[in-house]
Design an enzyme around this catalytic site. Sequence first.
Site: not given
Length: 807
Positions: A310, A312, A314
């Site tokens: 995704n 970001c 993580e």
Amino acid sequence: MNGSARSHKLISTQSVNEKKLAKILSEALTENQKLMDDSILADMSANAIKVLERRYLKKKDGKPAEKPIDMFRRVANNIAQADARYGASPARVAKTEEGFFRLIASRDFLPNSPCLMNAGRDFQQLSACFVLPVEDSIEGIFESLKHQAIIHQSGGGTGFSFSRLRPKGSLVKTTHGVASGPVSFMRIFNMATEIVKQGGTRRGANMGVLHIDHPDILQFITIKENLNEMKNFNISVAATEKFMEALRKKGMYDLVDPHTGSVTGQLPAERIWKLLIHHAWLTGDPGVLFIDRANAINPARHVEVLEATNPCGEQWLAGYDSCNLGSINLGQFVKKTKSGKAAVDWQRLKKVAWQTVHFLDNVIDMNRYPIPQIAEKTLTNRRIGLGVMGFADMLIELGIPYNSKAGLEMGRKMMKFIADQAASASTELAKSRGNYPNYAGSDDEKRGVPMRNVARTTVAPTGTISMIADCSSGLEPLFAIVFTKTVMDGTSLVYVHPKFEEIAKQEGWYSPELMERIAYEGSIQKFDEIPDKWKKMFVTAADCTPEDHIRMQAAFQEYVDNAISKTVNFPHEATEEDVRKVYELAYELGCKGVTIFRDGSRDEQVLTTGKTVLVGQEKPAPAVVTTNGFGPRHRPELLKGTTYKVNTPYGSLYITINDDENGRPFEVFATIGKNGGFFAAQSESICRLISLSLRSGISPKEIVDQIKGIRGPDVSWHDGGQILSLPDAIAKILQKHLGRKQPQLDLKPKGDSVTAVAEVTPAAVTTAKRMSVANVGYAPACPDCGSMLEIAEGCMKCHNCGFSKCG
């Protein structure tokens, strides 16, 4: 009295008593609810309530139509309904609802933002993370483009691997043409994000991934040399074990055409690594994802390949998969022992961890997925992402410095405990609800362990939910111990970390003046009046070295199923070698990915570039200023001018241009209509410098050329064109003003130009530091309130109003 009459009287009396009892109970419940409502609101900061009112609570006519307590009840009620699908009685569902309500109303745990916003409402889209496949065909590419738009419209972020697309220049047999390559199609996805944003509240976020062995890898790595490119994408290179081995040996590695599977050439691994490091140092992109490592520990690798994350970083996912995230507020799990010592309340933490797994598994069933393919894929894995926030607060309560060996050990111990409890809770759920459908043939089946969810833990950015919980974000150190916040009426208030304030007052070194000085400096490390033991305890993100950041990430990663959203921040003066050390340390320590950001590395404004260079110098250096042989002209008492109105991303901007006696621009003023604070200061500083330049004989056209096209974090439309930022708006209006019929003047300076030296004071250096943060580089201005955004966990958020790029 006969029996029937007596019976009738008893029944009537009983009915009356039941009604009285029901009324008493109802009143008691109402009073209890009011007390709970008052208690929760009293326990929430004004800032947390403001964030909820602005972004989460149901609205009617632009005003909140529910209280925070109503939102918590709405979410708990909705998510508890999934229990009925597994045979739970209404009473059991009600009990689950009450447990969920207390869990989130206490802020022991909060789910990701889409769940808080949408659960129990018509929209009912509860996921934050999605990865979409990009197939090597026009049909496949534009199908993913359509799905991206649908997901962004629903409030989700998207990740893509463009590694399947054939390289630029490849033959396309069906059309007898040549392929344009993955980077060209990324531009289309980027533009689509821009367009969809215009109909919503803000841009969607994307992650673009390309395998390091793709023939177009050089073009991908360098795509953000022009910072106006790919503004809506984070980019990461998927580094394979083969590449890392070639890098270790300083050897060559193969480039492979994904369409044919054939080797198209070789490159020296060292050269590519240096290029990647250079651009990460230069702009913050690309990050690195260790893709083979992520796939090696995926229990369902027999049926899927994790190909991207995704936005970001993580959440690793296969195509069409999604994830529902939530975070435990660790700061609330410290208790006092009988001896008065602070300790972790492991028993209560265990109970909450089991509850949260139950909650997140229910979210999967209650979710309304944006497209059918995502629903189908999500239900086969039932992947959840339980993470943490408030870790820095917990360490402070325990008396453990963040950047210490004890801090690392606590991080490792804490994440192992949560991971173990989450796995045990998932096993118990599997016994009553069944294993995840991809369980057959998985590592879990081979171990003989029932499992409801293919993965349980993720450490996500807790951008806004950590503000609702009034805690530190994710596993990050504190953003600041003391900071100044401008409230809605323009008043500046100093906010102090409650534990720091408590200690300062107990020990007698508290003063409002000291707090203001700390807020200005951003760190307590240089203040002699603060005891050294508290300097060690109250460290901020800026006090930690890059190695401190990556070692903490690695400590947590040992026990995280998915990955961790974290950005390793560097000072401006960091070298490329410093960046390389951290990237390689992340690989050595077992991280699944790494992203860095160097302060001031996206200095898109001329002033920022010049002044940022001063950051870190021990002795202030002189700045060279060319005056073209004369100083600024004297301002007459009376000037005539024209005022223009232009729409900007931050509100209406009113620009006044005053002309001299010859009808040439002499000075410029600008007033921002919607926001004050930072935006007013920025527009005023730009106009002062423009006015000084005009009065000193600099050509207006030269000024326009210098500042036109500077891009901020958001754009808007005006007169059929884009306004990229405040300086861009001012430049375009000045250009428009120049387009009127003007007298021709000879503005050539008389005599030789001279150079004056202006001494730069230490205060100017401090200003330079702050300006490098304030512009579009290290921390853009908040598009809602104008405060500076913090960059952490791969995410930007505003501590003033609650704006966040993430959930």
